[in-house]
Design a protein around this motif. Structure first.
Motif, PDB file in Angstrom:
ATOM      1  N   MET A 105       0.838  -1.202   0.000  1.00 28.33           N
ATOM      2  CA  MET A 105       0.000   0.000   0.000  1.00 28.33           C
ATOM      3  C   MET A 105       0.869   1.246   0.000  1.00 28.33           C
ATOM      4  SD  MET A 105      -3.111  -0.762   2.605  1.00 28.33           S
ATOM      5  CE  MET A 105      -4.507  -1.733   2.074  1.00 28.33           C
ATOM      6  N   LYS A 106       1.923   1.225   0.799  1.00 31.07           N
ATOM      7  CA  LYS A 106       2.829   2.374   0.857  1.00 31.07           C
ATOM      8  C   LYS A 106       3.572   2.552  -0.462  1.00 31.07           C
ATOM      9  CE  LYS A 106       3.387   2.320   5.847  1.00 31.07           C
ATOM     10  NZ  LYS A 106       4.283   2.092   6.984  1.00 31.07           N
ATOM     11  N   ARG A 107       3.939   1.474  -1.146  1.00 32.56           N
ATOM     12  CA  ARG A 107       4.579   1.575  -2.473  1.00 32.56           C
ATOM     13  C   ARG A 107       3.606   2.200  -3.472  1.00 32.56           C
ATOM     14  NH1 ARG A 107       7.162  -3.068  -0.723  1.00 32.56           N
ATOM     15  NH2 ARG A 107       5.551  -4.495  -1.437  1.00 32.56           N
ATOM     16  N   ARG A 108       2.353   1.761  -3.429  1.00 40.84           N
ATOM     17  CA  ARG A 108       1.344   2.313  -4.336  1.00 40.84           C
ATOM     18  C   ARG A 108       1.120   3.800  -4.047  1.00 40.84           C
ATOM     19  NH1 ARG A 108      -3.167  -2.411  -5.519  1.00 40.84           N
ATOM     20  NH2 ARG A 108      -1.655  -3.981  -6.156  1.00 40.84           N
ATOM     21  N   TRP A 109       1.110   4.169  -2.774  1.00 43.60           N
ATOM     22  CA  TRP A 109       0.954   5.565  -2.382  1.00 43.60           C
ATOM     23  C   TRP A 109       2.111   6.400  -2.937  1.00 43.60           C
ATOM     24  CZ3 TRP A 109      -1.911   9.423  -0.815  1.00 43.60           C
ATOM     25  CH2 TRP A 109      -1.334  10.516  -0.168  1.00 43.60           C
ATOM     26  N   LYS A 110       3.326   5.909  -2.771  1.00 43.74           N
ATOM     27  CA  LYS A 110       4.500   6.637  -3.263  1.00 43.74           C
ATOM     28  C   LYS A 110       4.440   6.780  -4.785  1.00 43.74           C
ATOM     29  CE  LYS A 110       9.522   6.709  -3.083  1.00 43.74           C
ATOM     30  NZ  LYS A 110      10.744   6.041  -2.628  1.00 43.74           N
ATOM     31  N   ASN A 111       4.066   5.728  -5.477  1.00 48.47           N
ATOM     32  CA  ASN A 111       3.935   5.797  -6.939  1.00 48.47           C
ATOM     33  C   ASN A 111       2.866   6.821  -7.325  1.00 48.47           C
ATOM     34  OD1 ASN A 111       4.399   4.791  -9.742  1.00 48.47           O
ATOM     35  ND2 ASN A 111       2.261   4.186  -9.522  1.00 48.47           N
ATOM     36  N   ALA A 153      -8.442   9.495  -7.722  1.00 51.63           N
ATOM     37  CA  ALA A 153      -7.200   8.939  -8.271  1.00 51.63           C
ATOM     38  C   ALA A 153      -6.486   8.098  -7.210  1.00 51.63           C
ATOM     39  CB  ALA A 153      -6.298  10.053  -8.784  1.00 51.63           C
ATOM     40  N   PHE A 154      -6.557   8.521  -5.956  1.00 56.13           N
ATOM     41  CA  PHE A 154      -5.970   7.748  -4.859  1.00 56.13           C
ATOM     42  C   PHE A 154      -6.603   6.365  -4.774  1.00 56.13           C
ATOM     43  CE2 PHE A 154      -6.623   6.705  -0.248  1.00 56.13           C
ATOM     44  CZ  PHE A 154      -5.347   6.206  -0.011  1.00 56.13           C
ATOM     45  N   TYR A 155      -7.943   6.309  -4.838  1.00 49.48           N
ATOM     46  CA  TYR A 155      -8.620   5.010  -4.789  1.00 49.48           C
ATOM     47  C   TYR A 155      -8.167   4.126  -5.946  1.00 49.48           C
ATOM     48  CZ  TYR A 155     -11.831   7.815  -1.866  1.00 49.48           C
ATOM     49  OH  TYR A 155     -12.366   8.652  -0.926  1.00 49.48           O
ATOM     50  N   THR A 156      -8.049   4.722  -7.123  1.00 53.00           N
ATOM     51  CA  THR A 156      -7.576   3.980  -8.294  1.00 53.00           C
ATOM     52  C   THR A 156      -6.170   3.441  -8.044  1.00 53.00           C
ATOM     53  OG1 THR A 156      -8.918   5.301  -9.804  1.00 53.00           O
ATOM     54  CG2 THR A 156      -7.017   4.149 -10.762  1.00 53.00           C
ATOM     55  N   ALA A 157      -5.304   4.301  -7.520  1.00 54.15           N
ATOM     56  CA  ALA A 157      -3.908   3.905  -7.275  1.00 54.15           C
ATOM     57  C   ALA A 157      -3.801   2.778  -6.250  1.00 54.15           C
ATOM     58  CB  ALA A 157      -3.099   5.114  -6.808  1.00 54.15           C
ATOM     59  N   MET A 158      -4.702   2.762  -5.288  1.00 50.90           N
ATOM     60  CA  MET A 158      -4.698   1.701  -4.289  1.00 50.90           C
ATOM     61  C   MET A 158      -5.325   0.417  -4.824  1.00 50.90           C
ATOM     62  SD  MET A 158      -3.247   2.592  -1.438  1.00 50.90           S
ATOM     63  CE  MET A 158      -2.055   3.528  -2.356  1.00 50.90           C
ATOM     64  N   ILE A 212      -3.547   4.067   5.936  1.00 54.78           N
ATOM     65  CA  ILE A 212      -4.544   4.676   5.047  1.00 54.78           C
ATOM     66  C   ILE A 212      -5.019   6.007   5.627  1.00 54.78           C
ATOM     67  CG2 ILE A 212      -6.859   4.445   4.081  1.00 54.78           C
ATOM     68  CD1 ILE A 212      -6.249   1.455   3.737  1.00 54.78           C
ATOM     69  N   ALA A 213      -5.220   6.065   6.937  1.00 53.79           N
ATOM     70  CA  ALA A 213      -5.636   7.323   7.570  1.00 53.79           C
ATOM     71  C   ALA A 213      -4.589   8.407   7.330  1.00 53.79           C
ATOM     72  CB  ALA A 213      -5.866   7.115   9.063  1.00 53.79           C
ATOM     73  N   GLU A 214      -3.327   8.047   7.406  1.00 55.21           N
ATOM     74  CA  GLU A 214      -2.237   9.003   7.159  1.00 55.21           C
ATOM     75  C   GLU A 214      -2.267   9.498   5.710  1.00 55.21           C
ATOM     76  OE1 GLU A 214       2.561   8.701   7.049  1.00 55.21           O
ATOM     77  OE2 GLU A 214       1.601   7.902   8.849  1.00 55.21           O
ATOM     78  N   MET A 215      -2.521   8.597   4.768  1.00 58.37           N
ATOM     79  CA  MET A 215      -2.613   8.982   3.354  1.00 58.37           C
ATOM     80  C   MET A 215      -3.781   9.941   3.121  1.00 58.37           C
ATOM     81  SD  MET A 215      -1.930   5.229   1.705  1.00 58.37           S
ATOM     82  CE  MET A 215      -0.575   4.231   2.294  1.00 58.37           C
TER      83      MET A 215
END
Length: 136
Positions: free
Chosen positions: A38-44, A60-65, A90-93
């Motif tokens: 999840m953190k890799r996807r967030w960074k990407n 877009a965040f939901y899509t990326a996750m 996820i709360a932090e994101m």
């Protein structure tokens, strides 16, 4: 009365949009207990959003996750029950997106009215009025 002219999305935007979405869309289904992924996807998501000159948005965040909005919200709501590390990540994101949105409103990059609607729709903010009642 003249009809309002429909605005056309600039081709330049579409030229960035399609490859952007392709770059953030996950290639495989997420193991929802894999917080590192999840953190890799967030960074990407952050890197590609910047690279393509797009804005940080929840959709877009939901899509990326690779997860739907209701799933994301349930993981945050249940973060201390099912998988605390996942919920906290996820709360932090989401807080990052919330802070970004707030900054763009405060700096005048996002007009106040659409910004307030976005905060209500995505950030759980609401109008609060103080009501004083007297019981004489």
């Amino acid at each position: 009365m003249p009809k309002a002219k429909a605005s056309k999305v600039p081709e330049e935007f579409n030229d960035r949009w399609y490859p952007y979405m392709a770059s953030i869309k996950p290639k495989y289904k997420l193991n929802t207990n894999d917080v590192d992924e999840m953190k890799r996807r967030w960074k990407n998501f952050l890197m590609q959003t910047h690279k393509f000159g797009m804005e940080l948005t929840n959709s877009a965040f939901y899509t990326a996750m690779g997860l739907g909005e209701s799933t994301i919200k349930s993981y945050v709501a249940e973060r201390y029950n099912d998988n605390p590390e996942r919920g906290d990540a996820i709360a932090e994101m989401l807080n990052y997106l919330r802070a970004y949105r707030e900054q763009t409103i405060m700096k005048g990059y996002t007009p106040a009215v659409p910004g307030i609607f976005a905060q209500k729709n995505f950030d759980g903010m609401r109008d609060v009025q103080e009501v004083v009642t007297h019981t004489d």
